[in-house]
Design a protein around this motif. Structure first.
Motif, PDB file in Angstrom:
ATOM      1  N   TRP A  37      48.393  34.270  60.764  1.00  0.00           N
ATOM      2  CA  TRP A  37      49.608  34.796  60.343  1.00  0.00           C
ATOM      3  C   TRP A  37      50.522  33.891  59.424  1.00  0.00           C
ATOM      4  CZ3 TRP A  37      49.972  39.719  60.455  1.00  0.00           C
ATOM      5  CH2 TRP A  37      49.248  40.633  61.694  1.00  0.00           C
ATOM      6  N   TYR A  38      49.660  33.500  58.395  1.00  0.00           N
ATOM      7  CA  TYR A  38      50.227  32.656  57.249  1.00  0.00           C
ATOM      8  C   TYR A  38      50.882  31.440  57.746  1.00  0.00           C
ATOM      9  CZ  TYR A  38      49.575  37.362  55.511  1.00  0.00           C
ATOM     10  OH  TYR A  38      48.820  38.599  55.132  1.00  0.00           O
ATOM     11  N   ASP A  66      39.265  40.874  49.928  1.00  0.00           N
ATOM     12  CA  ASP A  66      39.947  40.158  48.910  1.00  0.00           C
ATOM     13  C   ASP A  66      40.013  40.966  47.842  1.00  0.00           C
ATOM     14  OD1 ASP A  66      37.347  40.385  48.398  1.00  0.00           O
ATOM     15  OD2 ASP A  66      37.070  38.330  47.728  1.00  0.00           O
ATOM     16  N   GLU A  73      47.780  39.569  43.164  1.00  0.00           N
ATOM     17  CA  GLU A  73      47.129  40.716  43.041  1.00  0.00           C
ATOM     18  C   GLU A  73      46.276  40.926  44.270  1.00  0.00           C
ATOM     19  OE1 GLU A  73      46.341  38.631  40.771  1.00  0.00           O
ATOM     20  OE2 GLU A  73      48.223  39.122  39.555  1.00  0.00           O
ATOM     21  N   GLY A  74      46.172  39.738  45.104  1.00  0.00           N
ATOM     22  CA  GLY A  74      44.830  39.852  46.152  1.00  0.00           C
ATOM     23  C   GLY A  74      45.684  40.449  47.424  1.00  0.00           C
ATOM     24  N   HIS A  75      44.878  40.542  48.372  1.00  0.00           N
ATOM     25  CA  HIS A  75      44.961  41.172  49.881  1.00  0.00           C
ATOM     26  C   HIS A  75      46.172  40.479  50.323  1.00  0.00           C
ATOM     27  CE1 HIS A  75      43.864  43.076  53.393  1.00  0.00           C
ATOM     28  NE2 HIS A  75      43.792  42.090  54.128  1.00  0.00           N
ATOM     29  N   HIS A  76      46.457  39.353  50.114  1.00  0.00           N
ATOM     30  CA  HIS A  76      47.801  38.732  50.732  1.00  0.00           C
ATOM     31  C   HIS A  76      48.770  38.678  49.804  1.00  0.00           C
ATOM     32  CE1 HIS A  76      45.217  38.163  54.297  1.00  0.00           C
ATOM     33  NE2 HIS A  76      44.389  37.331  53.634  1.00  0.00           N
ATOM     34  N   TRP A 120      41.129  39.334  57.698  1.00  0.00           N
ATOM     35  CA  TRP A 120      41.692  38.497  57.020  1.00  0.00           C
ATOM     36  C   TRP A 120      41.172  38.326  55.574  1.00  0.00           C
ATOM     37  CZ3 TRP A 120      46.718  37.022  57.729  1.00  0.00           C
ATOM     38  CH2 TRP A 120      47.287  37.320  59.125  1.00  0.00           C
ATOM     39  N   GLU A 121      39.823  38.476  55.433  1.00  0.00           N
ATOM     40  CA  GLU A 121      38.977  37.905  54.297  1.00  0.00           C
ATOM     41  C   GLU A 121      38.758  39.133  53.184  1.00  0.00           C
ATOM     42  OE1 GLU A 121      34.516  38.442  55.554  1.00  0.00           O
ATOM     43  OE2 GLU A 121      35.770  37.006  56.749  1.00  0.00           O
ATOM     44  N   GLN A 129      40.402  34.902  45.936  1.00  0.00           N
ATOM     45  CA  GLN A 129      40.872  36.207  45.586  1.00  0.00           C
ATOM     46  C   GLN A 129      41.888  36.683  46.418  1.00  0.00           C
ATOM     47  OE1 GLN A 129      40.247  37.072  42.622  1.00  0.00           O
ATOM     48  NE2 GLN A 129      41.651  38.750  43.001  1.00  0.00           N
ATOM     49  N   ALA A 130      41.791  36.688  47.688  1.00  0.00           N
ATOM     50  CA  ALA A 130      42.669  37.285  48.561  1.00  0.00           C
ATOM     51  C   ALA A 130      44.168  36.573  48.385  1.00  0.00           C
ATOM     52  CB  ALA A 130      42.271  37.167  49.979  1.00  0.00           C
ATOM     53  N   ARG A 170      41.023  47.598  50.192  1.00  0.00           N
ATOM     54  CA  ARG A 170      42.256  48.021  50.991  1.00  0.00           C
ATOM     55  C   ARG A 170      42.679  49.451  51.143  1.00  0.00           C
ATOM     56  NH1 ARG A 170      47.269  45.488  48.859  1.00  0.00           N
ATOM     57  NH2 ARG A 170      45.539  43.873  48.085  1.00  0.00           N
ATOM     58  N   GLY A 195      40.717  32.671  57.018  1.00  0.00           N
ATOM     59  CA  GLY A 195      39.882  33.832  57.008  1.00  0.00           C
ATOM     60  C   GLY A 195      39.573  34.473  55.308  1.00  0.00           C
ATOM     61  N   GLY A 196      40.749  34.536  54.594  1.00  0.00           N
ATOM     62  CA  GLY A 196      40.744  35.010  53.431  1.00  0.00           C
ATOM     63  C   GLY A 196      40.033  33.942  52.234  1.00  0.00           C
ATOM     64  N   ASN A 197      39.644  34.302  51.167  1.00  0.00           N
ATOM     65  CA  ASN A 197      39.062  33.560  50.103  1.00  0.00           C
ATOM     66  C   ASN A 197      40.080  33.415  49.068  1.00  0.00           C
ATOM     67  OD1 ASN A 197      38.749  35.909  48.859  1.00  0.00           O
ATOM     68  ND2 ASN A 197      36.502  36.045  49.205  1.00  0.00           N
ATOM     69  N   SER A 238      36.353  31.338  56.366  1.00  0.00           N
ATOM     70  CA  SER A 238      35.873  30.833  57.529  1.00  0.00           C
ATOM     71  C   SER A 238      34.963  31.475  58.393  1.00  0.00           C
ATOM     72  CB  SER A 238      37.047  30.045  58.389  1.00  0.00           C
ATOM     73  OG  SER A 238      38.070  31.222  58.965  1.00  0.00           O
TER      74      SER A 238
END
Lengths: 204, 621
Positions: free
Chosen positions: A68-69, B615, A117-120, B612-613, A112-113, B620, A108-110, A151
């Motif tokens: 959670w960041y 990207d 602009e990414g997922h997070h 979480w991954e 790009q995330a 999404r 978990g994220g790479n 990961s």
């Protein structure tokens, strides 16, 4: 430099990434490893036990999965209780002055995330702000993090490379062969090992 | 008896024990009374199975008393003995002196010459170590204040026998001589200083031998791993001490006691105890049978009122002296009553001393016969007296007859929390609350413990928490919480009922022993139930997991999860009172729990980690 790794992982028995990383560094000389969830399974962190250990080391590493960041709950509990006013910060709080703080995290994220602009939606550097500022408040120098991205699905060969990189990094820091000024200018410690972190490439 | 073989005698005595003791036990009379009754029935008065051999039997069986004192000695650490020095010398000494003077005075008033009166007074001041200790042990009262006092007095009496044996010849009229044979001592005719040196030498020998000879010998014997050899050594030890003591003219019982004390700290203590215990039991049994058999019923038949009057008179005088001394030595009323009711009989040494006096022509044979009967009856009466005491006296002063009488304490504190029951369970609660700055009003039913805790500076009140008056005086009206942690589930339920009835506003937190007990409490409407061992057992289980290499955090979470689940399912199981249904339901829950624990929340978290991954924005949605 004497190095202390404060390792926090509530489900280490199911972890692949951190199991591999610890296997690589556990036996390195000059490094103290403290497994917080093993030490304080009941969350009753004892400042009186922790502070003398901190005082004996120059570089403190928080090693943990990025939940959670942030870090796992016990790491926060540790900070809440150990970094006391009058000891770590505030009036006369100079016990950690001049020491270094560094994070070794798996996400978990790479890459790009962790972009706007990414997922997070933000860079990992942004999410680490509370740690960075905490280090400053305690008069410590914050070193850029060493990150193992993606990961959940990382291949064994890649994981082995990250483990080797971790060893190199620790050895270099331990025998002072790494130029800390240069390191602090990097956004991630990954740059020294040539392994990708959450940034696509070193900035310029 | 003369033509009867050893086996015939053994048959008679053993059969008597096996028949009468269980019978007496069944009737709640205690083993001593069983032996005595058996003795009376097989004795010359009724069946005549053992004829006149009762006397000889008693001389032989007196050795049981020696063994008993050896065992008692082994239970006593020298430090405890030192602690008891005041009651032994003070209480015991005064008891013997005052009783001897009083009875002697009465005897003189009845027209006996002063020397005879004094002898009788001294002999009758003794009480029966064998009976009293047996009775008190059976009642589990040896550790109580009364038990300790009784023990001290008996110990002093055993020691006092020695000077008595020394004084009696001096009191004998001129011309009467006492032969060495009667005391069995080799040094009877030596001058006093020789005697003193020999006696001191024997005691020193005992101490030194106990330390430097007996222990190594036992060590060697133990290493042979021959069980019977160890038993033989144990017996040899006691017999050896007895013989040594007799040779120098000391009481064998006293010597055995000293020997026992010396071995109290030895590593062979338990082994010795378990070896000698059955012999002691058998011999004491024989001794009591002998007492029963020697009661001279002819004499009683001829002058029943004189005998009855003597028995009653002696026992009443002794009782009054004991009660007065108990008060002087600050025994609480209930303990003093127990103490005084336990000791008013005349002891087994009286038989020895009376026959000695008869031999020494100190007392006329007629009087001795009479006194022998009186002594035997007083001993036989003791278990009956104790029974009457328990049945009629104790209930009027104590609660439920089991605990000793004591007034409820006046309670002047008012706290939000009341703790009812303060044994090892309640103590921890009390200490924890106190450490956390929450004072609690503590009630307990064990008066000895209350006294002990008070001496340790803790505020503990004596009283029965199932009684309205005590709860009220403990401030139940103003309190908010009552912790009910009595020693037995029954008592807990009593307190629960009382609280529900009189103080329904109190929240009850109740100690339970096991699941069954918890169900009972649930049925009684208790919401907060704490099974004694669940937390400790889980902590131990957690440590097992950790020692096997499991992560500490995971193990502790599993234990907490287990407890939550178990407490929830306990509530569900309470509904099943039928055994079969219960077992099935319990089985289901065990499987459920297993799945539950293994599917720890972290498993889900780690599996869903993939979330979480992602990207890129396309994924999404």
């Amino acid at each position: 430099m004497k190095i202390l790794i404060l390792f926090a992982h509530p489900a280490f028995e199911r972890s692949r990434v951190h199991a591999r990383l610890l296997k690589a560094v556990r036996t390195l000389p000059g490094i103290t490893l403290r497994d917080l969830y093993e030490e304080y399974p009941d969350f009753d962190v004892l400042p009186g036990q922790e502070q003398p250990i901190l005082e004996k080391h120059d570089l403190i590493i928080f090693q943990h999965p990025f939940y959670w960041y942030s870090g796992p709950a016990l790491l926060k509990q540790w900070m809440d209780l150990v970094l006391e006013h009058g000891w770590a910060y505030g009036k006369d709080g100079v016990a950690l002055q001049g020491k270094y703080l560094m994070q070794v995290i798996s996400t978990g994220g790479n890459a790009q995330a962790y972009t706007a602009e990414g997922h997070h939606g933000h860079a990992v550097h942004d999410f680490l702000l509370p740690y960075r500022q905490s280090a400053l408040l305690c008069h410590m120098h914050y070193l850029p993090p060493y990150i193992v991205p993606g990961s959940a699905h990382i291949a064994d060969e890649d994981l082995a490379r990250y483990a080797d990189g971790f060893v190199q990094l620790l050895q270099g820091l331990s025998n002072n062969s790494i130029d800390l000024k240069m390191l602090m200018r990097q956004p991630e410690a990954n740059m020294l090992t040539g392994l990708p972190g959450l940034l696509p490439a070193p900035p310029r | 008896m003369s033509n009867e073989s050893f086996f015939y005698q053994a048959l008679v005595y053993l059969a008597t024990m096996v028949v009468f003791v269980p019978l007496a036990k069944k009737l709640n009379l205690g083993s001593v009374l069983g032996y005595l009754l058996g003795g009376i029935i097989i004795g010359p008065a009724l069946l005549g199975l053992i004829g006149q051999s009762g006397q000889d039997l008693m001389h032989f069986a007196e050795f049981g008393v020696v063994m008993m004192l050896f065992l008692i000695g082994m239970e006593l650490e020298p430090s405890l003995l030192w602690k008891l020095r005041a009651p032994i010398l003070g209480l015991g000494g005064l008891q013997v002196v005052v009783t001897a003077m009083l009875i002697g005075g009465l005897a003189m008033a009845c027209g006996l010459p002063w020397n005879q009166a004094l002898v009788i007074g001294m002999i009758l001041s003794l009480s029966s170590t064998a009976i009293v200790l047996q009775v008190l042990t059976e009642k589990g009262q040896m550790g109580s204040a009364a038990g300790q006092s009784a023990f001290s007095v008996l110990l002093f009496q055993d020691i006092a026998v020695i000077p008595m044996l020394a004084i009696f010849p001096l009191l004998a009229p001129a011309g009467a001589t006492v032969t060495a044979e009667e005391t069995g001592s080799l040094i009877e005719h030596q001058p006093a200083w020789v005697k003193t040196i020999v006696v001191l030498g024997a005691v020193v020998g005992l101490v030194v031998g106990g330390r430097y000879v007996v222990k190594p010998v036992l060590h060697i014997v133990a290493r042979t791993r021959l069980r019977e050899l160890f038993t033989a050594s144990a017996l040899l030890l006691v017999v050896g001490i007895a013989v040594l003591m007799t040779l120098v003219g000391l009481s064998p019982a006293l010597g055995a006691f000293l020997g026992g004390v010396l071995l109290a700290n030895s590593e062979y203590r338990h082994e010795l105890e378990s070896d000698i215990e059955p012999f002691k039991g058998l011999l004491l049994g024989l001794f009591f049978i002998g007492v029963g058999a020697t009661i001279n019923f002819d004499l009683i038949e001829h002058s029943p009122w004189i005998v009855a009057g003597l028995v009653a008179g002696i026992m009443i005088v002794k009782f009054l002296v004991l009660a007065a001394l108990g008060k002087l030595f600050r025994l609480s009323r209930d303990q003093n009553l127990l103490f005084s009711f336990a000791l008013p009989q005349v002891g087994e040494f009286a038989f020895v001393l009376f026959s000695f006096s008869a031999g020494a022509k100190l007392l006329p044979q007629q009087l001795v016969d009479m006194m022998m009967a009186v002594v035997a009856i007083s001993m036989a009466l003791t278990p009956l007296v104790m029974l009457a005491f328990e049945k009629w006296v104790q209930p009027r002063f104590g609660n439920a007859g089991q605990e000793k009488e004591r007034e409820d304490d006046k309670i002047d504190e008012r706290n939000a929390v009341i703790i009812a029951g303060f044994d090892h369970f309640g103590t921890v609660i009390g200490r924890f609350l106190r450490a956390s700055g929450v004072p609690a009003t503590v009630l307990d039913l064990d008066s000895d413990r209350v006294d002990l805790l008070r001496r340790m500076g803790l505020k503990v009140h004596y009283g029965d928490a199932s009684r309205f008056e005590l709860l009220k005086s403990a401030g139940a009206e103003q309190a908010a919480i009552i912790v009910i942690a009595m020693a037995t589930p029954e008592k807990n339920l009593e307190v629960v009922q009382a609280v529900k009835k009189h103080f329904p506003h109190l929240r009850m937190l109740v100690r339970a022993v096991d699941n069954a007990d918890a169900f009972d409490l649930m049925n009684a409407g208790v919401l907060h139930i704490y099974r004694e061992t669940i937390d400790t057992s889980l902590r131990l289980g957690t440590d097992v997991l950790e020692m096997l290499g499991r992560r500490a955090y995971q193990s502790q979470r599993a234990a907490r999860m287990f407890r939550r689940f178990d407490e929830k399912s306990l509530k569900g199981l309470a509904a099943f009172r039928d055994d079969k249904q219960y077992v099935n339901a319990a089985k289901e829950r065990i499987e459920e729990l297993q799945k539950f624990i293994q599917a720890d929340a972290y498993t889900n978290m780690m599996i869903r980690d993939t979330g979480w991954e992602r990207d890129n924005a396309e994924e999404r949605n």
